[in-house]
Design an enzyme around this catalytic site. Structure first.
Site, PDB file in Angstrom:
ATOM      1  N   GLU A  73       0.812  -1.227   0.000  1.00  0.00           N
ATOM      2  CA  GLU A  73       0.000   0.000   0.000  1.00  0.00           C
ATOM      3  C   GLU A  73       0.839   1.268   0.000  1.00  0.00           C
ATOM      4  O   GLU A  73       0.503   2.250  -0.672  1.00  0.00           O
ATOM      5  CB  GLU A  73      -0.957  -0.012   1.194  1.00  0.00           C
ATOM      6  N   HIS A 142     -11.038  -6.106   8.115  1.00  0.00           N
ATOM      7  CA  HIS A 142     -11.938  -6.021   6.973  1.00  0.00           C
ATOM      8  C   HIS A 142     -13.186  -5.198   7.266  1.00  0.00           C
ATOM      9  O   HIS A 142     -14.070  -5.104   6.417  1.00  0.00           O
ATOM     10  CB  HIS A 142     -12.370  -7.423   6.527  1.00  0.00           C
TER      11      HIS A 142
END
Length: 348
Positions: A73, A142
């Site tokens: 990322e 998540h």
């Protein structure tokens, strides 16, 4: 044929569409209109993303403009910084909310500061898409509601849609902006539907403006993103108690629309802030403070908050207890009544 019938006959056809489809169309239209728009992220190419938001775009525009990246990322966002510095408009997908944390150094140290650092000479038109929030039975990493980190970073704009038209309109506005914009996409609303025409998308308020989703007189529910449908459901349920609740969808967390929020609270005299993020250090504290500072003499009771609990996101079977629901919202509204001596059916 009457004028009304003629207008209806020529109106653009509307049909049920999901938020995911609206986001996909926003990306497609932006790429078709501007060759500087590039997509990058994990699995955004051939797979179309975990939630299929970029489905078909690599095939239509090529892998050079819809690029699969490594699982890194910080590298993804760092690459976007370089692309933006050289005149492109990168749109980055962070696969899940908590997966975005390794990119924070780039976001805070460079993306948010470059315009100020260069005295306006070098804006970074980067859009960072972040699927966020719970309600899908996801495991740890998540289902985070990480909006507090973004709104606490000067130099970023932060938006979150709750409707299909807003999903399209806010994402198009984000991509067109010369400022970096974090688009927080509520995962549990990806499959929500609304009547919408992708060939003639309706005009929505710009970034920085809230929307009143339901008018009322008894109290104001201030909310955003995944909590908007929950608040609307609570407002309907409140009618049985004689309460007429107004629901304000912030849409944009930064810039914040004090005007719309305060106008509503001044009318109703009471406010409850609802969001999935934690209460301590969450956005609701800042929102409540702004309401208190600007509406103090109009308030008949303290501003209350209904939020997620101050814990790491729980296991899937426990999330229904963790997330704000109708019962918890109505309980807060009832406490407003107790605080102010409010009687059923009363209104300002």
């Amino acid at each position: 044929m009457t004028a009304v019938a003629a207008e209806a006959a020529t109106a653009p056809a509307r049909k049920p569409a999901t938020m995911a489809q609206a986001l996909n169309r926003a990306l497609r239209d932006a790429m078709a209109e501007d060759p500087a728009v590039h997509l990058l992220g994990e699995d955004v190419g051939a797979l179309g993303g975990v939630f299929r938001i970029t489905d078909g775009l690599a095939k239509e525009f090529g892998e050079d403009r819809c690029t699969d990246t490594p699982l890194a990322e910080a590298g993804i966002l760092g690459t976007a910084v370089g692309m933006a510095m050289y005149g492109l408009r990168p749109v980055v997908e962070m696969q899940f909310d908590a997966f975005a944390y390794p990119a924070f150094e780039q976001l805070i140290s460079h993306v948010s500061r470059m315009r100020n650092r260069t005295r306006g000479a070098m804006p970074l038109p980067i859009t960072v898409r972040v699927p966020y929030g719970g309600g899908i039975g996801g495991v740890e990493h998540h289902s985070d509601s990480s909006e507090a980190y973004y709104i606490a970073t000067p130099g970023l704009h932060v938006v979150t849609p709750a409707t299909v038209p807003d999903a399209y309109g806010l994402l198009r506005a984000a991509i067109a902006s010369d400022d970096p914009v974090v688009v927080l996409e509520p995962k549990r609303l990806y499959w929500s539907k609304d009547d919408w025409n992708p060939e003639a998308p309706e005009t929505v308020p710009p970034i920085g403006r809230a929307a009143v989703r339901r008018t009322g007189t008894s109290a104001t529910l201030v909310t955003y993103g995944p909590s908007v449908p929950v608040c609307l459901e609570a407002a309907e349920a409140a009618r049985a108690e004689g309460w007429d609740l107004e629901v304000v969808d912030l849409r944009s967390l930064v810039p914040f629309d004090d005007e719309t929020v305060c106008a509503s609270v001044r009318r109703t005299g009471r406010a409850v802030v609802v969001h999935e993020a934690t209460g301590f250090g969450g956005p609701g504290g800042e929102i409540a403070a702004r309401i208190g500072e600007r509406c103090f003499h109009y308030l008949d009771a303290p501003v209350l908050r209904v939020t997620g609990f101050d814990i790491p996101y729980p296991a899937p079977m426990l999330e229904r207890h963790h997330l704000p629901g109708v019962d918890r919202i109505l309980d807060a509204v009832g406490r407003l009544q107790w605080e102010s001596g409010w009687t059923e059916g009363s209104a300002r």
